[in-house]
Design a protein around this motif. Structure first.
Motif, PDB file in Angstrom:
ATOM      1  N   GLN A   1       8.148  12.467   6.531  1.00  0.00           N
ATOM      2  CA  GLN A   1       7.215  13.569   6.309  1.00  0.00           C
ATOM      3  C   GLN A   1       5.802  13.092   5.967  1.00  0.00           C
ATOM      4  OE1 GLN A   1       8.583  16.897   3.957  1.00  0.00           O
ATOM      5  NE2 GLN A   1      10.677  16.724   4.748  1.00  0.00           N
ATOM      6  N   GLY A   2       5.640  11.745   5.894  1.00  0.00           N
ATOM      7  CA  GLY A   2       4.290  11.191   5.722  1.00  0.00           C
ATOM      8  C   GLY A   2       3.624  11.533   4.398  1.00  0.00           C
ATOM      9  N   LYS A   3       4.418  11.665   3.341  1.00  0.00           N
ATOM     10  CA  LYS A   3       3.833  11.897   2.017  1.00  0.00           C
ATOM     11  C   LYS A   3       2.953  10.690   1.675  1.00  0.00           C
ATOM     12  CE  LYS A   3       6.236  15.673   1.475  1.00  0.00           C
ATOM     13  NZ  LYS A   3       5.617  17.017   1.397  1.00  0.00           N
ATOM     14  N   LYS A   4       1.860  10.922   0.949  1.00  0.00           N
ATOM     15  CA  LYS A   4       0.893   9.836   0.734  1.00  0.00           C
ATOM     16  C   LYS A   4       0.562   9.637  -0.750  1.00  0.00           C
ATOM     17  CE  LYS A   4      -0.433   8.455   4.953  1.00  0.00           C
ATOM     18  NZ  LYS A   4       0.902   8.493   5.578  1.00  0.00           N
ATOM     19  N   GLY A   5       0.256   8.383  -1.069  1.00  0.00           N
ATOM     20  CA  GLY A   5      -0.301   8.072  -2.390  1.00  0.00           C
ATOM     21  C   GLY A   5       0.638   8.290  -3.557  1.00  0.00           C
ATOM     22  N   LEU A   6       1.938   8.083  -3.333  1.00  0.00           N
ATOM     23  CA  LEU A   6       2.905   8.266  -4.415  1.00  0.00           C
ATOM     24  C   LEU A   6       2.886   7.057  -5.348  1.00  0.00           C
ATOM     25  CD1 LEU A   6       5.915   9.486  -2.202  1.00  0.00           C
ATOM     26  CD2 LEU A   6       4.222  10.923  -3.385  1.00  0.00           C
ATOM     27  N   LYS A   7       3.291   7.304  -6.586  1.00  0.00           N
ATOM     28  CA  LYS A   7       3.500   6.186  -7.519  1.00  0.00           C
ATOM     29  C   LYS A   7       4.993   6.055  -7.772  1.00  0.00           C
ATOM     30  CE  LYS A   7       1.964   6.303 -11.928  1.00  0.00           C
ATOM     31  NZ  LYS A   7       0.902   6.065 -12.931  1.00  0.00           N
ATOM     32  N   ALA A   8       5.557   4.866  -7.511  1.00  0.00           N
ATOM     33  CA  ALA A   8       6.988   4.629  -7.735  1.00  0.00           C
ATOM     34  C   ALA A   8       7.183   4.046  -9.126  1.00  0.00           C
ATOM     35  CB  ALA A   8       7.534   3.669  -6.687  1.00  0.00           C
ATOM     36  N   VAL A   9       8.111   4.631  -9.890  1.00  0.00           N
ATOM     37  CA  VAL A   9       8.435   4.071 -11.199  1.00  0.00           C
ATOM     38  C   VAL A   9       9.940   3.887 -11.324  1.00  0.00           C
ATOM     39  CG1 VAL A   9       6.426   5.089 -12.322  1.00  0.00           C
ATOM     40  CG2 VAL A   9       8.584   6.315 -12.381  1.00  0.00           C
ATOM     41  N   ALA A  10      10.335   2.774 -11.946  1.00  0.00           N
ATOM     42  CA  ALA A  10      11.745   2.480 -12.222  1.00  0.00           C
ATOM     43  C   ALA A  10      11.808   1.180 -13.000  1.00  0.00           C
ATOM     44  CB  ALA A  10      12.536   2.327 -10.933  1.00  0.00           C
ATOM     45  N   GLY A  11      12.902   0.988 -13.750  1.00  0.00           N
ATOM     46  CA  GLY A  11      13.122  -0.282 -14.436  1.00  0.00           C
ATOM     47  C   GLY A  11      12.943  -1.430 -13.463  1.00  0.00           C
ATOM     48  N   SER A  12      13.625  -1.325 -12.313  1.00  0.00           N
ATOM     49  CA  SER A  12      13.404  -2.238 -11.190  1.00  0.00           C
ATOM     50  C   SER A  12      13.201  -1.381  -9.956  1.00  0.00           C
ATOM     51  CB  SER A  12      14.615  -3.140 -10.947  1.00  0.00           C
ATOM     52  OG  SER A  12      14.861  -3.983 -12.048  1.00  0.00           O
ATOM     53  N   VAL A  13      12.225  -1.719  -9.121  1.00  0.00           N
ATOM     54  CA  VAL A  13      12.120  -1.046  -7.832  1.00  0.00           C
ATOM     55  C   VAL A  13      12.792  -1.918  -6.779  1.00  0.00           C
ATOM     56  CG1 VAL A  13      10.064   0.281  -8.398  1.00  0.00           C
ATOM     57  CG2 VAL A  13       9.818  -1.940  -7.299  1.00  0.00           C
TER      58      VAL A  13
END
Lengths: 271, 319
Positions: free
Chosen positions: B36-48
């Motif tokens: 869907q081409g979502k843009k500019g997300l920030k990924a957060v997690a203990g480990s990615v």
């Protein structure tokens, strides 16, 4: 099965030397990579009552079948087999480690320095990195709280630094008093097992007195003091009681090769 | 109940902070975010994990807060983007990210831990390096908040570290089973999952199995968040492939080699995404394609065959 006891690799000796530092009956937090293999060897060999715990939540793994190879990751599904608890990070790194219940940790790192600080972040600097590494995972959490750290890595000049390129995990920081000044509890006796020798640290009270420097305690069979000193970039402290470590026993080698399952951990070419 | 397509369309917005944790990864939702081409997300997690590498190639994710880049660095494009600033990040640890999520879930502004005492995380050049998330930390008056801060405890004067709460906009996760109300059941090591879900505004869950409420309520101790916390539940068998799911299937260690999903070069990354993500309509299409290309056996061999049954199931009662 009969095996040739003279035919083992330096990587195998590193795992065996690491395993030998794990004590029966103690509670231990075990990190990714060679530590999972070393601690599994200890558990199968001389420390059946060690609490084998990993940071994603499995607490007290007691493998009911010896057929399985050593867990590969800290959330390996096989850690469920025979385990006492399947918790989460707050249980494992929070309550178990930071709550002060973990007596030892087995950790790998990319670098270690003269005062036992570990680096799993980068080679070089943030602004001019030679190589970015995965980051600390749980090592920093563990180094802050665990009583005794057993680290393991091949003996190579790029890994042994006077000061680590980045200190992700506190050892004795800058020397005696470093931990107390930083606000951390005492730690030790810490060990670092390599492909050629075993190091300890020069402090009897967890970092207040002594030089807190890395000390060569045991050489592996066939390795000379000069060989080790050539690799270490500072004038290495040597224990007055320097000894040779015993070579692998048949039981250790057979167990290790079974647990490694053809190079799951000791990937040919990497170690 | 809805499809992954509907869930992502409705609940993932450009610029969102997305929790995607490291034990039970929804590759089904990952792929849909890319499609869907979502843009500019920030990924957060203990480990990615490698699903974040996949989302970085076309700029779906361009910011990261994590303790560990698990497998992501195998990709040269990802390394290159970290170097030139197309990907920005701040480093934490497995536990401090989990605790930050917990603080978010508990409605606390920050949480205390001692993980960085005595380390180089406390150096200015670490906290505010040139590709760090300074923009995200801007206060209303324009000054930059630190990513964490050392204090002297007001109670005993000892040094302590504070970490700000994390409240993601959306969580994506895969689970063993859920019911139609979205009661999510998970077992096996859970790492940061529970707090990732409690702290996120919207929770999107793909489930290996959809079960009736009666299955949930005979074993309610496996529920990690109740249905009212969940915005979308999606039935998605093999939803965490190529990663594993405890009790169902093991991680697929052939996958990266077979499909080029290691994305070691830009060319390989382009080819992988075009063929396996944009080139498939949804996750079941992806799984069908994988079976067609590499044979049924490959997936079948990953299925866990020896499962445990409770020797003495938990017993609830009230009369």
């Amino acid at each position: 099965m009969s095996i040739n006891l003279d035919d083992y690799t330096r990587a195998e000796m590193m795992i065996i030397a690491t395993a030998r530092q794990v004590r029966d009956g103690e509670s231990s937090i075990v990190g990714m990579g060679p530590p999972l293999l070393s601690a599994a060897l200890a558990k199968y060999h001389h420390a059946p009552n060690m609490w084998y715990c990993t940071e994603s939540g499995p607490l007290d793994w007691v493998p009911t079948s010896r057929e399985l190879p050593a867990p590969i990751g800290i959330a390996d599904h096989s850690l469920t087999q025979g385990s006492a608890m399947s918790g989460d990070m707050v249980d494992a790194l929070g309550a178990f480690v930071n709550g002060g219940w973990a007596q030892s940790a087995v950790l790998q790192a990319a670098q270690i320095d003269r005062f036992g600080n570990l680096n799993t972040m980068l080679a070089g600097t943030f602004e001019d990195p030679i190589r970015r590494l995965p980051g600390t995972g749980g090592n920093a959490d563990i180094g802050a709280s665990v009583e005794r750290v057993i680290s393991t890595m091949p003996l190579e000049t790029r890994r042994f630094k006077e000061r680590a390129d980045f200190r992700t995990t506190a050892g004795y920081i800058d020397g005696p008093g470093g931990r107390a000044e930083a606000g951390l509890a005492p730690q030790g006796p810490n060990k670092c097992a390599t492909t050629m020798c075993l190091f300890g640290f020069d402090t009897e009270d967890g970092g207040t007195t002594g030089s807190c420097e890395m000390v060569l305690e045991q050489l592996f069979p066939g390795v000379s003091l000069e060989e080790v000193q050539t690799i270490i970039p500072w004038k290495l402290k040597v224990s007055q009681d320097l000894t040779y470590m015993d070579p692998p026993t048949e039981e250790e080698l057979v167990l290790l090769r079974h647990l490694d399952d053809g190079g799951n951990h000791l990937i040919p070419g990497r170690y | 109940m809805m499809t992954a397509h509907e869930a992502v369309k409705r609940f993932v917005n450009d610029g969102d902070t997305v929790y995607s944790g490291f034990n039970i990864i929804s590759f089904a939702l990952t792929n849909e975010i890319i499609r869907q081409g979502k843009k500019g997300l920030k990924a957060v997690a203990g480990s990615v994990t490698p699903n974040v590498t996949m989302m970085s190639i076309d700029g779906n994710v361009n910011r990261i807060e994590t303790g560990y880049l698990s497998g992501t660095l195998r990709s040269k494009p990802f390394q290159e983007m970290m170097r030139d600033g197309r990907v920005k990040w701040n480093d934490y640890t497995n536990m401090t990210i989990t605790l930050r999520l917990m603080a978010g879930g508990l409605g606390m502004p920050f949480i205390c831990a001692n993980s960085f005492l005595g380390t180089d995380y406390l150096l200015e050049e670490t906290m505010n390096h040139s590709r760090s998330l300074k923009e995200d930390r801007k206060r209303e008056d324009g000054s930059i908040a630190p990513p964490y801060a050392v204090i002297n405890s007001p109670f005993d004067g000892r040094k302590a570290l504070l970490y700000p709460a994390l409240k993601p906009d959306v969580a994506i996760v895969h689970c063993q089973r859920a019911d139609e109300e979205g009661n999510v059941q998970v077992w096996g090591p859970q790492a940061d999952t529970k707090w990732g879900l409690w702290s996120s505004k919207n929770v999107l869950v793909t489930a290996e199995e959809i079960v009736p409420r009666s299955v949930i309520s005979t074993e309610p101790h496996f529920t990690i968040v109740p249905g009212f916390k969940v915005s979308a539940v999606i039935h998605e068998p093999w939803g965490s492939h190529p990663s594993g799911l405890n009790g169902y299937y093991r991680a697929d260690r052939e996958w990266a080699g077979l499909t080029g999903a290691g994305m070691t070069t830009w060319h390989e990354a382009r080819e992988y995404l075009d063929e396996w993500v944009y080139g498939t309509k949804n996750h079941s299409d992806y799984i069908t394609k994988y079976k067609d290309r590499f044979g049924e056996d490959l997936l079948d061999n990953l299925r866990v065959k020896d499962t445990m049954t409770p020797e003495q199931p938990a017993r609830y009662g009230w009369r």
